[in-house]
Design a protein around this motif. Structure first.
Motif, PDB file in Angstrom:
ATOM      1  N   SER A  86      38.897  38.264  74.841  1.00  0.00           N
ATOM      2  CA  SER A  86      39.632  37.009  74.611  1.00  0.00           C
ATOM      3  C   SER A  86      39.855  36.859  73.107  1.00  0.00           C
ATOM      4  O   SER A  86      39.263  37.611  72.306  1.00  0.00           O
ATOM      5  CB  SER A  86      38.837  35.804  75.131  1.00  0.00           C
ATOM      6  N   GLY A  87      40.656  35.875  72.749  1.00  0.00           N
ATOM      7  CA  GLY A  87      40.873  35.610  71.325  1.00  0.00           C
ATOM      8  C   GLY A  87      39.585  35.151  70.656  1.00  0.00           C
ATOM      9  O   GLY A  87      39.262  35.558  69.537  1.00  0.00           O
ATOM     10  N   VAL A  88      38.846  34.293  71.368  1.00  0.00           N
ATOM     11  CA  VAL A  88      37.574  33.821  70.812  1.00  0.00           C
ATOM     12  C   VAL A  88      36.617  34.998  70.613  1.00  0.00           C
ATOM     13  O   VAL A  88      35.920  35.092  69.600  1.00  0.00           O
ATOM     14  CB  VAL A  88      36.955  32.725  71.720  1.00  0.00           C
ATOM     15  N   TYR A 112      40.934  26.681  63.911  1.00  0.00           N
ATOM     16  CA  TYR A 112      40.812  26.550  65.373  1.00  0.00           C
ATOM     17  C   TYR A 112      39.393  26.068  65.720  1.00  0.00           C
ATOM     18  O   TYR A 112      38.404  26.605  65.204  1.00  0.00           O
ATOM     19  CB  TYR A 112      41.098  27.931  65.981  1.00  0.00           C
ATOM     20  N   ASP A 185      43.488  34.768  61.183  1.00  0.00           N
ATOM     21  CA  ASP A 185      43.811  34.550  62.593  1.00  0.00           C
ATOM     22  C   ASP A 185      45.307  34.251  62.654  1.00  0.00           C
ATOM     23  O   ASP A 185      45.757  33.170  62.296  1.00  0.00           O
ATOM     24  CB  ASP A 185      42.975  33.384  63.145  1.00  0.00           C
ATOM     25  N   THR A 187      47.315  34.206  65.253  1.00  0.00           N
ATOM     26  CA  THR A 187      47.760  33.878  66.613  1.00  0.00           C
ATOM     27  C   THR A 187      49.024  33.022  66.629  1.00  0.00           C
ATOM     28  O   THR A 187      49.987  33.327  67.326  1.00  0.00           O
ATOM     29  CB  THR A 187      46.628  33.146  67.372  1.00  0.00           C
ATOM     30  N   SER A 205      44.806  36.042  69.376  1.00  0.00           N
ATOM     31  CA  SER A 205      44.537  35.776  70.780  1.00  0.00           C
ATOM     32  C   SER A 205      45.733  36.347  71.520  1.00  0.00           C
ATOM     33  O   SER A 205      46.843  35.831  71.405  1.00  0.00           O
ATOM     34  CB  SER A 205      44.409  34.273  71.041  1.00  0.00           C
ATOM     35  N   THR A 207      46.089  36.191  74.558  1.00  0.00           N
ATOM     36  CA  THR A 207      46.320  35.255  75.656  1.00  0.00           C
ATOM     37  C   THR A 207      47.626  34.491  75.448  1.00  0.00           C
ATOM     38  O   THR A 207      48.211  33.989  76.412  1.00  0.00           O
ATOM     39  CB  THR A 207      45.141  34.251  75.685  1.00  0.00           C
ATOM     40  N   LYS A 208      48.039  34.372  74.199  1.00  0.00           N
ATOM     41  CA  LYS A 208      49.179  33.484  73.864  1.00  0.00           C
ATOM     42  C   LYS A 208      50.504  34.252  73.869  1.00  0.00           C
ATOM     43  O   LYS A 208      50.921  34.727  74.885  1.00  0.00           O
ATOM     44  CB  LYS A 208      48.928  32.819  72.511  1.00  0.00           C
ATOM     45  N   MET A 217      43.868  36.989  79.748  1.00  0.00           N
ATOM     46  CA  MET A 217      43.230  36.697  78.454  1.00  0.00           C
ATOM     47  C   MET A 217      42.943  37.987  77.703  1.00  0.00           C
ATOM     48  O   MET A 217      42.672  39.026  78.311  1.00  0.00           O
ATOM     49  CB  MET A 217      41.916  35.956  78.660  1.00  0.00           C
TER      50      MET A 217
HETATM   51  C1  LIG Z   1      44.419  30.163  66.543  1.00  0.00           C
HETATM   52  C2  LIG Z   1      43.657  30.569  67.757  1.00  0.00           C
HETATM   53  N1  LIG Z   1      42.729  31.528  67.666  1.00  0.00           N
HETATM   54  C3  LIG Z   1      42.004  31.916  68.724  1.00  0.00           C
HETATM   55  C4  LIG Z   1      42.187  31.333  69.961  1.00  0.00           C
HETATM   56  C5  LIG Z   1      41.313  31.751  71.106  1.00  0.00           C
HETATM   57  O1  LIG Z   1      41.982  32.497  72.038  1.00  0.00           O
HETATM   58  P1  LIG Z   1      41.475  32.692  73.555  1.00  0.00           P
HETATM   59  O2  LIG Z   1      41.807  31.443  74.264  1.00  0.00           O
HETATM   60  O3  LIG Z   1      42.257  33.894  73.989  1.00  0.00           O
HETATM   61  O4  LIG Z   1      40.019  32.952  73.511  1.00  0.00           O
HETATM   62  C6  LIG Z   1      43.150  30.337  70.110  1.00  0.00           C
HETATM   63  C7  LIG Z   1      43.347  29.689  71.415  1.00  0.00           C
HETATM   64  O5  LIG Z   1      44.005  28.676  71.529  1.00  0.00           O
HETATM   65  C8  LIG Z   1      43.909  29.939  68.979  1.00  0.00           C
HETATM   66  O6  LIG Z   1      44.821  28.968  69.059  1.00  0.00           O
END
Ligand SMILES: Cc1ncc(COP(=O)(O)O)c(C=O)c1O
Length: 390
Positions: A86-88, A112, A185, A187, A205, A207-208, A217
């Protein structure tokens, strides 16, 4: 196989012949296999020592992930990449792999939310010194970067939800001066490349915008092979591996990334201009509007103006929960960057951990709304927004 086997055995050893070398599928296949076999044990040892290419166990690497990692690195303009679940996971695992007790990390109150929570809640617990600044605090950035022991700075090119641009030139210059690793980051900005300011590591991320359909994800960290190699052992041990099926879906989503992003940005411009003239709206923040304080800077430095719009309503007593649930097309939920449009109350979703003073500094109040714009017909989106704001 040389012998005749019974059905139970055959079911567990289906015949699998590699394709002829002059014959391959047009779409990269999904290697849905955890284990990979090596005929020769000495060659396997070389794989383990990194002396030759090859696969052994999917937590370490998998060919489907490698296809995606290569593509992501090309899109971001880096040498290499690693994917995560995942992004996190990309944010947290990269930080855990980079930092050790006693190191200093600089991050920002506009960052974030889960990244902020991880810095305060987890990294601190393991002895990392975390320093929270505002992106507006240019003197603070200079001062803190110069403090010995500062190992990394984590920031976003465009912040969520108020679309502030980080002082990229200053962060880049000060980090280079003091040997601080820059962790961007990216994203929100998509695969925006930062040729003027080449940062050390880019986090996404997936996921986006990358996958784009809100059905999978993933996360990635992209940078030089040398730096990523330093992270590999910890990443392997943390085990937040991307599943090959998810990797395939993300890679498939990327086929339409540029088409989607263009359509999202066009719709966003139309909506932002319309919202700016709406009587119920106090303020609209969208980098494509001339009223955005960094509009000219965006136009010069960004590939596009993005698909996120931030707004505040004039009527501070209006029940924001009623407003954000009125949409027929704009659905009230988190996330961003998918084909469908979303609406979220910004205070609840993005700033509930901030103090009143920090919220004020971040420009978020109870009437704040964040929109993520999709690829629907803009006329339908305008009609839906009209009834949401009525
Ligand atoms: C800037 C940013 N970084 C990281 C993430 C985390 O991504 P994920 O939801 O895939 O874990 C998000 C999610 O909204 C985000 O907006």
């Amino acid at each position: 196989m040389t012998r005749e086997y019974s059905p139970e055995t055959l079911c567990n050893h289906p015949k699998f012949d590699p394709l002829p070398t002059d014959n391959h599928p047009l779409t990269p296949p999904i290697y849905q296999s955890v284990k990979f076999v090596m005929d020769d044990f000495n060659e396997l040892k070389k794989v383990f020592r990194g002396e030759r290419e090859g696969y052994f166990y999917s937590r370490a690497s998998n060919p489907t992930l490698v296809v995606l990692e290569r593509l992501l690195a090309q899109l971001q303009g880096t040498e290499a990449g690693r994917t995560m679940a995942s992004g996190v996971a990309a944010v947290t695992n990269t930080l855990l792999a980079l930092l050790q007790s006693g190191d200093r990390l600089i991050y920002f109150l506009e960052s974030y939310g889960p990244s902020r929570a991880f810095a305060e809640g987890t990294l601190k617990k393991y002895g990392v010194i975390v320093v929270k600044l505002s992106l507006d605090d240019l003197e603070g950035i200079k001062r803190e970067m110069a403090v010995p022991g500062t190992k990394a700075v984590l920031f976003e090119s465009v912040t969520n939800p108020q679309l502030k641009v980080a002082p990229l030139d200053l962060i880049h210059a000060e980090a280079k001066k003091h040997g601080v690793i820059t962790l961007l980051d990216n994203t929100f900005a998509g695969f925006q490349s930062w040729q003027k300011w080449p940062f050390d590591l880019y986090i996404h991320s997936l996921t986006k915008y990358a996958s784009g359909h809100g059905d999978v994800m993933g996360g990635a960290v992209l940078g030089s092979e040398k730096l990523l190699k330093q992270l590999d052992k910890t990443l392997l041990n943390l085990g937040a591996t991307l599943d090959p099926h998810a990797a395939y879906l993300i890679q498939r989503g990327l086929k339409t990334y540029h088409l989607r992003r263009r359509a999202q940005c066009e719709n966003s411009q139309i909506l932002a201009e319309w919202l700016e003239g709406h009587e119920a709206v106090e303020k609209v923040v969208y980098p494509g509007l001339k009223s955005h304080p960094q509009h000219a800077w965006f136009a010069e430095n960004f590939d596009d103006f993005g698909s996120i719009i931030f707004l505040r309503l004039k009527d501070k007593k209006k029940n924001i929960e009623d407003v954000v649930t009125k949409g027929e097309l704009f659905m009230m939920t988190g996330s961003l960057g998918s084909t469908e449009s979303l609406i979220t109350p910004a205070l609840f979703f993005y700033a509930s951990d901030l103090t009143p003073a920090e919220r004020e500094q971040a420009g978020i109040d109870a009437s704040s709304i964040r929109l993520s714009i999709g690829i629907e017909n803009s006329k339908d989106l305008l009609l839906d927004m009209k009834q949401i704001l009525a």
